[in-house]
Write a protein that holds these residues in place. Structure first.
Motif, PDB file in Angstrom:
ATOM      1  N   ARG A 172      -7.104  65.423   1.290  1.00  0.00           N
ATOM      2  CA  ARG A 172      -7.278  64.210   1.953  1.00  0.00           C
ATOM      3  C   ARG A 172      -7.677  62.910   0.971  1.00  0.00           C
ATOM      4  O   ARG A 172      -8.529  63.147   0.132  1.00  0.00           O
ATOM      5  CB  ARG A 172      -8.517  64.277   3.100  1.00  0.00           C
ATOM      6  CG  ARG A 172      -8.993  63.227   3.676  1.00  0.00           C
ATOM      7  CD  ARG A 172     -10.078  63.552   4.842  1.00  0.00           C
ATOM      8  NE  ARG A 172     -10.164  62.142   5.571  1.00  0.00           N
ATOM      9  CZ  ARG A 172      -9.764  62.027   6.731  1.00  0.00           C
ATOM     10  NH1 ARG A 172      -9.075  62.978   7.424  1.00  0.00           N
ATOM     11  NH2 ARG A 172      -9.996  60.832   7.579  1.00  0.00           N
ATOM     12  N   LEU A 173      -7.039  61.775   1.292  1.00  0.00           N
ATOM     13  CA  LEU A 173      -7.386  60.576   0.780  1.00  0.00           C
ATOM     14  C   LEU A 173      -8.086  59.716   1.447  1.00  0.00           C
ATOM     15  O   LEU A 173      -7.322  59.080   2.549  1.00  0.00           O
ATOM     16  CB  LEU A 173      -5.895  60.096   0.107  1.00  0.00           C
ATOM     17  CG  LEU A 173      -6.133  58.541  -0.568  1.00  0.00           C
ATOM     18  CD1 LEU A 173      -6.882  58.907  -1.875  1.00  0.00           C
ATOM     19  CD2 LEU A 173      -4.828  57.911  -1.080  1.00  0.00           C
ATOM     20  N   ASP A 174      -9.195  59.074   1.206  1.00  0.00           N
ATOM     21  CA  ASP A 174      -9.985  58.274   2.202  1.00  0.00           C
ATOM     22  C   ASP A 174     -10.152  56.745   1.314  1.00  0.00           C
ATOM     23  O   ASP A 174     -10.464  56.600   0.256  1.00  0.00           O
ATOM     24  CB  ASP A 174     -11.516  58.753   2.084  1.00  0.00           C
ATOM     25  CG  ASP A 174     -11.448  59.658   3.420  1.00  0.00           C
ATOM     26  OD1 ASP A 174     -10.813  59.466   4.402  1.00  0.00           O
ATOM     27  OD2 ASP A 174     -12.281  60.675   3.197  1.00  0.00           O
ATOM     28  N   ARG A 175      -9.778  55.856   2.142  1.00  0.00           N
ATOM     29  CA  ARG A 175     -10.122  54.460   1.637  1.00  0.00           C
ATOM     30  C   ARG A 175     -10.745  53.830   2.868  1.00  0.00           C
ATOM     31  O   ARG A 175     -11.021  54.407   3.829  1.00  0.00           O
ATOM     32  CB  ARG A 175      -8.764  53.788   1.783  1.00  0.00           C
ATOM     33  CG  ARG A 175      -7.382  54.381   0.749  1.00  0.00           C
ATOM     34  CD  ARG A 175      -8.024  54.378  -0.598  1.00  0.00           C
ATOM     35  NE  ARG A 175      -8.059  52.748  -1.268  1.00  0.00           N
ATOM     36  CZ  ARG A 175      -8.421  52.373  -2.376  1.00  0.00           C
ATOM     37  NH1 ARG A 175      -8.628  53.273  -3.021  1.00  0.00           N
ATOM     38  NH2 ARG A 175      -8.257  51.250  -2.767  1.00  0.00           N
ATOM     39  N   PRO A 176     -11.363  52.568   2.326  1.00  0.00           N
ATOM     40  CA  PRO A 176     -12.281  51.863   3.193  1.00  0.00           C
ATOM     41  C   PRO A 176     -12.001  52.178   4.797  1.00  0.00           C
ATOM     42  O   PRO A 176     -12.507  51.985   5.792  1.00  0.00           O
ATOM     43  CB  PRO A 176     -12.477  50.591   2.830  1.00  0.00           C
ATOM     44  CG  PRO A 176     -12.363  50.790   1.442  1.00  0.00           C
ATOM     45  CD  PRO A 176     -11.398  51.859   1.215  1.00  0.00           C
ATOM     46  N   ARG A 177     -10.364  51.296   5.166  1.00  0.00           N
ATOM     47  CA  ARG A 177     -10.240  51.192   6.150  1.00  0.00           C
ATOM     48  C   ARG A 177      -8.897  52.274   6.766  1.00  0.00           C
ATOM     49  O   ARG A 177      -8.533  52.322   7.748  1.00  0.00           O
ATOM     50  CB  ARG A 177      -9.388  49.934   6.303  1.00  0.00           C
ATOM     51  CG  ARG A 177     -10.213  48.803   6.066  1.00  0.00           C
ATOM     52  CD  ARG A 177     -11.471  48.610   6.964  1.00  0.00           C
ATOM     53  NE  ARG A 177     -10.898  48.401   8.409  1.00  0.00           N
ATOM     54  CZ  ARG A 177     -10.711  47.236   8.937  1.00  0.00           C
ATOM     55  NH1 ARG A 177     -11.099  46.056   8.375  1.00  0.00           N
ATOM     56  NH2 ARG A 177     -10.369  47.042  10.148  1.00  0.00           N
ATOM     57  N   TRP A 178      -8.440  53.059   5.973  1.00  0.00           N
ATOM     58  CA  TRP A 178      -7.512  54.154   6.372  1.00  0.00           C
ATOM     59  C   TRP A 178      -7.639  55.402   5.685  1.00  0.00           C
ATOM     60  O   TRP A 178      -8.151  55.570   4.556  1.00  0.00           O
ATOM     61  CB  TRP A 178      -6.031  53.525   6.098  1.00  0.00           C
ATOM     62  CG  TRP A 178      -5.791  52.889   4.912  1.00  0.00           C
ATOM     63  CD1 TRP A 178      -5.857  51.681   4.342  1.00  0.00           C
ATOM     64  CD2 TRP A 178      -5.211  53.800   3.746  1.00  0.00           C
ATOM     65  NE1 TRP A 178      -5.452  51.739   3.017  1.00  0.00           N
ATOM     66  CE2 TRP A 178      -5.006  53.034   2.495  1.00  0.00           C
ATOM     67  CE3 TRP A 178      -4.951  55.053   3.490  1.00  0.00           C
ATOM     68  CZ2 TRP A 178      -4.725  53.547   1.338  1.00  0.00           C
ATOM     69  CZ3 TRP A 178      -4.628  55.523   2.360  1.00  0.00           C
ATOM     70  CH2 TRP A 178      -4.283  54.670   1.180  1.00  0.00           C
ATOM     71  N   SER A 179      -7.069  56.341   6.054  1.00  0.00           N
ATOM     72  CA  SER A 179      -7.120  57.872   5.447  1.00  0.00           C
ATOM     73  C   SER A 179      -5.541  58.693   5.563  1.00  0.00           C
ATOM     74  O   SER A 179      -5.123  58.422   6.630  1.00  0.00           O
ATOM     75  CB  SER A 179      -8.190  58.574   6.103  1.00  0.00           C
ATOM     76  OG  SER A 179      -9.459  58.087   5.844  1.00  0.00           O
ATOM     77  N   LEU A 180      -5.154  59.461   4.628  1.00  0.00           N
ATOM     78  CA  LEU A 180      -4.178  60.317   4.936  1.00  0.00           C
ATOM     79  C   LEU A 180      -4.517  61.500   4.516  1.00  0.00           C
ATOM     80  O   LEU A 180      -5.444  62.006   3.679  1.00  0.00           O
ATOM     81  CB  LEU A 180      -3.192  59.818   3.663  1.00  0.00           C
ATOM     82  CG  LEU A 180      -2.548  58.432   3.749  1.00  0.00           C
ATOM     83  CD1 LEU A 180      -1.528  58.161   2.579  1.00  0.00           C
ATOM     84  CD2 LEU A 180      -1.658  58.299   5.204  1.00  0.00           C
ATOM     85  N   TYR A 181      -4.168  62.631   5.157  1.00  0.00           N
ATOM     86  CA  TYR A 181      -4.625  64.009   5.078  1.00  0.00           C
ATOM     87  C   TYR A 181      -3.360  64.803   5.486  1.00  0.00           C
ATOM     88  O   TYR A 181      -2.317  64.623   6.146  1.00  0.00           O
ATOM     89  CB  TYR A 181      -5.728  64.262   5.812  1.00  0.00           C
ATOM     90  CG  TYR A 181      -5.668  63.916   7.280  1.00  0.00           C
ATOM     91  CD1 TYR A 181      -5.169  64.888   8.265  1.00  0.00           C
ATOM     92  CD2 TYR A 181      -6.117  62.728   7.677  1.00  0.00           C
ATOM     93  CE1 TYR A 181      -5.174  64.530   9.516  1.00  0.00           C
ATOM     94  CE2 TYR A 181      -6.240  62.242   8.875  1.00  0.00           C
ATOM     95  CZ  TYR A 181      -5.623  63.028   9.907  1.00  0.00           C
ATOM     96  OH  TYR A 181      -5.518  62.829  11.177  1.00  0.00           O
ATOM     97  N   ALA A 182      -3.331  66.084   4.764  1.00  0.00           N
ATOM     98  CA  ALA A 182      -2.232  67.092   4.994  1.00  0.00           C
ATOM     99  C   ALA A 182      -2.603  68.398   4.955  1.00  0.00           C
ATOM    100  O   ALA A 182      -3.816  68.634   3.961  1.00  0.00           O
ATOM    101  CB  ALA A 182      -1.140  66.736   4.063  1.00  0.00           C
ATOM    102  N   SER A 183      -2.321  69.381   5.297  1.00  0.00           N
ATOM    103  CA  SER A 183      -2.605  70.844   5.122  1.00  0.00           C
ATOM    104  C   SER A 183      -1.336  71.728   5.316  1.00  0.00           C
ATOM    105  O   SER A 183      -0.530  71.333   6.188  1.00  0.00           O
ATOM    106  CB  SER A 183      -3.901  71.245   5.867  1.00  0.00           C
ATOM    107  OG  SER A 183      -3.219  71.369   7.181  1.00  0.00           O
ATOM    108  N   ALA A 184      -1.168  72.824   4.768  1.00  0.00           N
ATOM    109  CA  ALA A 184      -0.223  74.001   4.997  1.00  0.00           C
ATOM    110  C   ALA A 184      -0.774  75.196   4.736  1.00  0.00           C
ATOM    111  O   ALA A 184      -1.532  75.386   3.854  1.00  0.00           O
ATOM    112  CB  ALA A 184       0.871  73.551   3.819  1.00  0.00           C
ATOM    113  N   THR A 185      -0.367  76.250   5.444  1.00  0.00           N
ATOM    114  CA  THR A 185      -0.677  77.692   5.430  1.00  0.00           C
ATOM    115  C   THR A 185       0.447  78.375   5.642  1.00  0.00           C
ATOM    116  O   THR A 185       1.127  78.233   6.572  1.00  0.00           O
ATOM    117  CB  THR A 185      -1.824  77.633   6.566  1.00  0.00           C
ATOM    118  OG1 THR A 185      -2.927  76.765   6.191  1.00  0.00           O
ATOM    119  CG2 THR A 185      -2.305  79.170   6.327  1.00  0.00           C
ATOM    120  N   ALA A 186       0.725  79.644   4.486  1.00  0.00           N
ATOM    121  CA  ALA A 186       1.588  80.473   4.808  1.00  0.00           C
ATOM    122  C   ALA A 186       0.896  81.893   5.200  1.00  0.00           C
ATOM    123  O   ALA A 186      -0.128  81.928   4.684  1.00  0.00           O
ATOM    124  CB  ALA A 186       2.542  80.656   3.730  1.00  0.00           C
TER     125      ALA A 186
END
Length: 330
Positions: A172-186
């Motif tokens: 997860r990448l957090d910025r003051p006004r927005w965020s991006l996140y991802a996950s993967a499981t096998a």
């Protein structure tokens, strides 16, 4: 984060699920949080979630949650007990989840995770194990498959079980006004086990009933025969996540999620998430798009509205609407 939108309230659920961060400042004071929510789809499927958590000043968060989903092919009930401890630059978490699918199976899973913080970036990894015990089911198999010579085929009942392990990465990448996140499981499946009792055998064209107890039970650990004998139950999970059955209760080969959120004001947050789930026991996959609006109604209460659409190779498309309320107080 998937469906659990109040980030600072549901830190453990986010850390274990999508990799959303639980920074140390989230624990500056003790916090008690509650939430409840419901979703419905356009085919009368329903899901209800509720939970509570306590965050301590020492950086530990305890969480308890429950979920009930009812759709045409499956009714699922699950609970989860989670603990997360943030040491400052890194943290550890764990979860235990009992699950029951009515008339299909019951299972117990455990999850352990770790994460590290790099300024605005969090990276994490999870390890999950699960033991699934299926309800008794009927089967038909050839004599060769069952290891019984001199017969054409056999029918009977079987008690089957399987184990799985899951290996996940999240960020997860957090910025003051927005965020991006991802996950993967096998997921990797092992421990295939079926114990069967014959009720009839077919020799040529003749059906010969088998009296209960007249033949010893037959046990097999072969994956191919397990799939044949348990197919009446495992097919109930095909495309289940398209109907909002929790991913933790599905029989998945893999799951992938990417998401983003945008804070437009002190009260309003928008978010969007995309999922892809692949089934283990069928050539089936599900794609889901979810959008949400989180409104902070007061200093204590937040309301989250969700809209989503899922498309399953086997079941087709389903559309959902949901509403969740959460409250937090010291």
């Amino acid at each position: 984060m998937p469906r659990l939108i109040s980030l600072r309230i549901l830190v453990v659920a986010a850390s274990l699920g999508s990799g959303a961060p639980a920074h140390a400042e989230d624990y500056d004071s003790s916090l008690i949080s509650l939430y409840s929510g419901a979703e419905v789809d356009d085919e009368d499927g329903t899901r209800i979630d509720l939970g509570a958590s306590i965050a301590t000043r020492g950086g530990t968060l305890y969480s308890l949650s429950a979920s009930r989903a009812e759709v045409d092919s499956l009714e699922s009930t699950s609970a989860a007990l989670s603990v997360d401890h943030d040491f400052g630059r890194f943290g550890l978490n764990a979860e235990v989840r009992p699950m029951r699918e009515d008339g299909v199976s019951e299972s117990l899973s455990g999850l352990a995770g770790a994460y590290a913080d790099f300024d605005l970036l969090r990276l994490g990894a999870t390890f999950e194990w699960r033991d699934v015990e299926f309800d008794e089911t009927t089967f038909t198999a050839s004599g060769a498959e069952r290891g019984v010579g001199g017969i054409t085929s056999a029918t009977g009942t079987a008690d089957c079980s399987v184990q799985s392990t899951g290996y996940g990465l999240n960020g997860r990448l957090d910025r003051p006004r927005w965020s991006l996140y991802a996950s993967a499981t096998a997921y990797d499946y092992s421990g295939y086990d079926c114990t069967s009792n014959l009720t009839a055998v077919i020799i040529g064209q003749t059906v010969v009933p088998v009296s209960p107890g007249s033949r010893p039970a037959i046990r097999t650990e072969r994956p191919g025969l397990f799939r044949r004998m348990a197919i009446g139950l495992t097919r109930r999970f095909h495309g289940a996540t398209a109907r909002r059955i929790p991913r933790e209760t599905g029989l998945l080969e893999s799951t992938l999620m990417v998401g983003a959120e945008l804070v437009t004001s002190t009260r309003i947050t928008f978010g969007a998430e995309i999922y892809r789930d692949s089934d283990e026991f069928a050539p089936d996959s599900t794609q889901t798009f979810l959008g949400y609006l989180d409104y902070r109604a007061t200093e204590i209460v937040s309301i989250t509205a969700t809209l989503s659409s899922s498309n399953s190779d086997s079941l087709g498309r389903f559309n959902f609407i949901g509403l969740r309320a959460s409250a937090s107080f010291s």
